[in-house]
Design an enzyme around this catalytic site. Structure first.
Site, PDB file in Angstrom:
ATOM      1  N   GLU A 161       0.866  -1.190   0.000  1.00  0.00           N
ATOM      2  CA  GLU A 161       0.000   0.000   0.000  1.00  0.00           C
ATOM      3  C   GLU A 161       0.892   1.226   0.000  1.00  0.00           C
ATOM      4  OE1 GLU A 161      -3.067   0.119   3.044  1.00  0.00           O
ATOM      5  OE2 GLU A 161      -2.806   2.282   3.293  1.00  0.00           O
ATOM      6  N   GLU A 166      -2.511  11.166   3.290  1.00  0.00           N
ATOM      7  CA  GLU A 166      -3.539  10.951   4.300  1.00  0.00           C
ATOM      8  C   GLU A 166      -3.518  12.177   5.198  1.00  0.00           C
ATOM      9  OE1 GLU A 166      -4.081   6.716   6.040  1.00  0.00           O
ATOM     10  OE2 GLU A 166      -1.942   7.086   5.884  1.00  0.00           O
TER      11      GLU A 166
END
Lengths: 288, 477
Positions: A161, A166
Site C-alpha cells: 500500500e 492521508e
C-alpha cells in the site's frame, strides 16, 4: 512604475527558481537518493464531464466493509460508502467526495470511495492529484494506491500500500505519506509527515504526488520533495529489505473520505458536516 | 537586470528576499487611487512597548474598581529577550482596586492591520486561573472594532494566545492594540500574576473556516409594534486555527453587514440596532399582508448563523418578561415556596437574549402582586385578550408530560380567583422554542383579570428543565 514592476517580477521569478533549486538540493542529502521527473502521461482525469466519475477509470466501493469481511474497513471507521451523488459527484470541473452526518443503513455517516482497480493499474511512474481537503476532527481524507491482489490470491499487507496523502481533519496543516507491507503495516507503517508552514490544506488546492521506481518511492507536496522511502528504510525499522513489495506488481488508485477510525479518532460535536474533498485532477505518468 | 552582477551565490537569495518584500508591499495598492495609508508595524511589545502611547497601559476607570498599580514590566521573566509585561491581579478587597484591566493604544493615528489575521502573544501565570477578557480594538473612544475572548485558561508555563481578527479588511486604521481585564473570581479571591511577552500582529495563514453568528446562532422570532427598537446580541466570529482547535471571538456590529428582507417592516443599522418601521404592505399579487422581516448578517461575504424575524404588530402590551417591550415591575421570576417547591433557576443571559431558565421544575411562580410590601402593583389585564409565552423544553419529552400555566387574580387575598391552561406534550418540542398565544378566556375559573398577581408554571415534575421567554399580555388595536 510599470518598469519597476517588471524588474521586480523578474527578480521574484529568479528567487523562485533559486528557492526550488535550494529545496531540491536540500532534499538530496546523499548520492544514493534518486530524484526523477516523469513526463510521459498515461492516465489523466480532469473531472470535466458528466455528473459521476468516468466509469472507464473508476468504480465505487460501497458499504462499511462488512461484505469484504472487514467491518469499519479494518479501522473502526464509521461511514457507509454510497454511490449517490450526495456523496460522490463530478461538478464544476471537480470530483467531490462528501462525508455527511446522516442516518443511513444503520450507520451515522455516509461518504464515498472510488478506485481504479482493474480499470487503470500501473507499475512505477508518477501518480499525482490536485486536491483541497475537508477539515474537522474525525475526518480522514486519503489519496492512495493498493497493489494488485492477483484476483484475491494475495492479501493485504503483502500486496503493498502506498499512501500518497492521508490527513487527520483536526491537523489542517499536516499530511502524511506512507507505505505498508509485510512487517510494516497499520500502526507500524513507514511514513513521514509534511507540515505546510503558514498555510493549511483545507483552504486551497495542493498537488500530492509520488514518483515511484525500482527500489524507491519519492513523496511530493506541490514542488517539494519531502521524503524518499527505499528498501533501506525498511531495514532502519528492523524489517528485512526483502519485504519491499513495490517492484513486482501494478498498483491501482483509491480516493476516499473516511469518518472516524483508529487513525483519526472520532468526530466531535464541533465537527462541521457535510465535509467535501475536492479533486481537480488525477494524473499518472509512466516511469520511462 | 543586466546591470546587476553578483560576487557570489549568497547574494542571490538575499536579493530574492528583498524582492519578496518589495512585491508584498505593493499588494493592494492601485495606480489609479491615492489612498492614505497607516503604518503596518506589527510589534506591540517585545522587550519594550513599541509605538504605544507614553502611558503604555491605560487603565479602566478606577471608579469601577480598576487597580492602576498592578501593571508593570518584569526584567526577571521573559519568554524571549529580557523583559515581559507583568500584571498583578489583586484581591477583591485590595484598597487600590479589586480587579485590573485596561488597554494599549497606538501612539499615532492608528495602524493598518489589514495584512494580518491575528493578534498573538505568549502568556503565563503564577497559578492556573481564568483570565476574564483578552482582546483588541478598544480605544476608549468609539471601540468600533472591539474584539474579545473570555475566560482564557492561564497556564503556569508559556502558552501562545491567538486572537483572530474577524475581518482584517476592516482594520485599516486601528488604535486599539490590546485590552485585558482580570480578577480573582476563578481563584476564590486569591491574587496572582500574569506575564505577557512578544505581543504582535501576525499573518499566520492558518486562521481559516470563518463561521460568523448573530444571536448566538439562533433563529429567533418576535412580534413587535412599530417604533420598537431591538439590539442584536450574541455577535461572534469563529475560526479554526492551525492546531485544529476552534476559537470564537466576540465581535462588534461594525464587523458585520446586516440586511433586512423587508424594509417596509424593519430596518437594521450599522450598530446592529433593528427598528420596526412599519406594519408591512399588502402584496398586490397575492393580496396577503407581508408583515414580517427577517434580519440576517454576514462578515466578509460569509453568511452568519442566526436570524431575527420580526412580525410587525399593533398590540397593546403589558410585558412581564421581554427583551423587546418595556417590562412592568415584578416581585420575582421564582417566588420560591420552601418545602413544596423544587424548582431552581431564574432569568439568565443566553447569547445576548435574556430568558428564564428553570430546572427541577414541579411548580414555580412569577409574582407581581407586591410581595412583602414590595410596592409592585398587580396588573390590570381587563383590557387584554391573550397571554403570549414562548416555551422551550430542555429535555426529552414523554407522552404524559405537560405544562400548566395558572393565573391568579387578587393573589393571596380572600377574593382570589385562578384559572389554568394546560399544554400537552405533543404541543411542546425538545430544544426548540414554541410560541403560545392563549386567550385569557381559556384560563378556566379566572373570572376576573383586573388585579393579576401571579403566573404559575406547573409540571408536577413531568418536565424538569424548561425555558420561558417573551411573556406578555396583549390585545390587538
Amino acid at each position: 512604475m510599470n518598469n519597476n514592476k517588471k524588474v521586480i517580477q523578474s527578480l521574484a521569478l529568479l528567487t523562485l527558481v533559486i528557492a526550488i533549486g535550494g529545496i531540491v538540493a536540500s532534499c538530496n542529502p546523499d548520492d544514493t537518493q534518486v530524484v526523477t521527473n516523469f513526463t510521459n502521461i498515461t492516465m489523466e482525469d480532469n473531472f470535466e464531464a458528466g455528473e459521476t466519475p468516468n466509469p472507464a477509470f473508476w468504480s465505487y466501493e460501497l458499504g462499511n466493509g462488512e461484505a469484504q469481511g472487514i467491518p469499519g474497513w479494518g479501522n473502526n471507521e464509521l461511514q457507509f460508502y454510497t454511490n449517490r451523488t450526495e456523496n460522490v459527484k463530478v461538478e464544476d470541473g471537480m470530483l467531490k467526495i462528501t462525508a455527511r452526518q446522516e442516518s443511513f443503513e444503520g450507520f451515522g455517516y455516509t461518504s464515498g470511495r472510488i478506485l481504479t482497480k482493474g480499470k487503470f493499474q500501473q507499475k512505477y511512474g508518477r501518480f499525482e492529484a490536485r486536491i483541497r481537503l475537508p477539515w474537522g476532527q474525525g475526518l480522514w481524507p486519503a489519496f492512495w494506491l493498493l497493489g494488485d491482489d492477483n484476483d484475491g490470491a494475495e492479501i493485504w499487507p503483502n500486496i503493498g500500500e502506498i499512501d500518497i496523502m492521508e490527513n487527520r481533519g483536526q491537523e489542517p496543516t499536516l499530511i502524511t505519506g506512507s507505505v505498508h507491507g509485510p512487517g510494516y503495516s497499520g500502526g507500524d507503517s513507514i511514513n513521514k509527515d509534511y507540515d505546510l508552514v503558514n498555510d493549511r490544506f483545507d483552504t486551497d488546492f495542493h498537488i500530492f504526488g509520488v514518483e515511484w521506481g525500482p527500489n524507491y518511492i519519492n513523496y511530493y507536496v506541490d514542488d517539494v520533495l519531502y521524503n524518499q522511502i527505499t528498501p533501506e528504510s525498511l531495514e532502519e525499522e528492523d524489517v528485512d529489505a526483502a519485504n519491499w513489495v513495490f517492484n513486482d506488481r501494478e498498483f491501482y488508485i483509491i480516493l476516499n473520505v473516511a469518518v472516524g477510525g483508529n487513525y483519526v479518532g472520532f468526530p466531535s460535536a464541533e465537527t462541521v458536516f457535510p465535509q467535501t474533498m475536492e479533486v481537480d485532477y488525477v494524473r499518472v505518468y509512466s516511469a520511462d | 537586470m543586466k546591470k546587476l552582477s553578483f560576487k557570489n551565490h549568497i547574494a542571490l537569495p538575499l536579493l530574492g528576499l528583498m524582492c519578496v518584500f518589495a512585491t508584498s508591499c505593493e499588494r493592494g495598492y492601485s495606480d489609479d487611487i491615492d489612498v492614505a495609508t497607516f503604518p503596518v508595524s506589527p510589534d506591540i511589545f517585545t522587550d519594550n512597548p513599541v509605538g504605544l502611547t507614553d502611558e503604555f497601559f491605560e487603565s479602566f476607570d478606577p471608579a469601577t474598581g480598576a487597580n492602576t498599580e498592578g501593571f508593570g514590566t518584569d526584567d526577571n521573566v521573559a519568554f524571549k529577550g529580557t523583559t515581559s509585561i507583568r500584571i498583578d491581579v489583586p484581591t477583591p478587597s485590595d484598597p487600590n482596586g479589586g480587579y485590573i484591566g485596561g488597554i494599549f493604544r497606538d501612539r499615532g493615528d492608528g495602524r493598518d492591520l489589514s495584512g494580518y489575521d491575528a493578534l498573538t502573544f505568549w502568556m503565563k501565570g503564577s497559578t492556573t486561573a481564568s483570565v476574564g477578557t483578552l482582546g483588541f480594538g478598544s480605544d476608549f473612544e468609539e471601540n468600533k472594532y472591539a474584539v474579545s475572548i473570555n475566560d482564557v485558561e492561564l497556564s503556569t508555563d508559556w502558552r501562545k494566545i491567538i486572537i483572530p481578527i474577524p475581518d482584517p479588511s476592516k482594520l485599516t486604521q486601528e488604535r486599539g492594540m490590546f485590552i485585558f481585564s482580570a480578577g480573582s473570581q476563578s481563584t476564590n479571591g486569591v491574587g496572582y500574576t500574569i506575564w505577557i511577552d512578544e505581543m504582535r500582529w501576525e499573518n499566520l495563514g492558518t486562521v481559516a473556516q470563518p463561521r460568523p453568528a448573530i444571536l448566538a446562532g439562533q433563529d429567533q422570532t418576535a412580534q413587535a409594534n412599530v417604533g420598537v427598537e431591538v439590539p442584536l446580541g450574541g455577535l461572534t466570529q469563529t475560526f479554526n486555527l492551525g492546531n485544529g482547535q476552534d476559537i470564537t471571538v466576540n465581535a462588534t456590529p461594525a464587523y458585520f453587514d446586516f440586511v433586512t428582507s423587508n424594509p417596509f417592516v424593519a430596518s437594521v443599522n450599522d450598530l446592529g440596532l433593528v427598528s420596526v418601521d412599519g406594519p408591512g404592505e399588502i402584496n398586490s399579487e397575492t393580496g396577503l399582508l407581508e408583515n414580517t422581516a427577517t434580519i440576517t448578517a454576514s462578515i466578509a461575504g460569509v453568511e452568519a448563523a442566526g436570524s431575527l424575524t420580526i412580525e410587525a404588530s399593533d398590540l397593546n402590551i403589558i410585558a412581564l418578561f421581554s427583551d423587546i417591550y418595556a417590562e412592568v415591575p415584578v416581585d420575582n421570576y421564582n417566588g420560591f415556596y420552601a418545602e413544596f417547591q423544587t424548582t431552581q433557576g431564574f432569568n439568565v443571559d443566553e447569547g445576548g437574549n435574556e430568558i428564564i431558565d428553570y430546572t427541577e421544575l414541579n411548580f414555580v411562580a412569577i409574582e407581581f402582586y407586591g410581595r412583602e410590601g414590595s410596592g409592585v402593583q398587580p396588573i390590570d389585564a381587563s383590557e387584554m385578550t391573550h397571554l403570549h409565552i414562548d416555551v422551550r423544553v430542555n429535555e426529552s419529552l414523554d407522552p404524559a408530560d405537560f405544562l400548566t400555566f395558572e393565573l391568579w387574580n387578587n393573589f393571596t387575598l380572600g377574593n382570589a380567583v385562578s384559572g389554568g391552561f394546560t399544554i400537552s406534550s405533543g404541543e411542546l418540542a425538545t430544544d426548540q422554542w414554541v410560541e403560545f398565544d392563549i386567550p385569557l378566556t381559556s384560563f378556566n375559573g379566572l373570572t376576573a383579570t383586573d388585579a393579576l398577581g401571579a403566573l404559575f408554571t406547573i409540571s408536577d415534575a413531568t418536565i424538569g428543565a424548561v425555558s420561558l421567554d417573551n411573556i406578555y399580555f396583549y390585545s390587538e388595536n
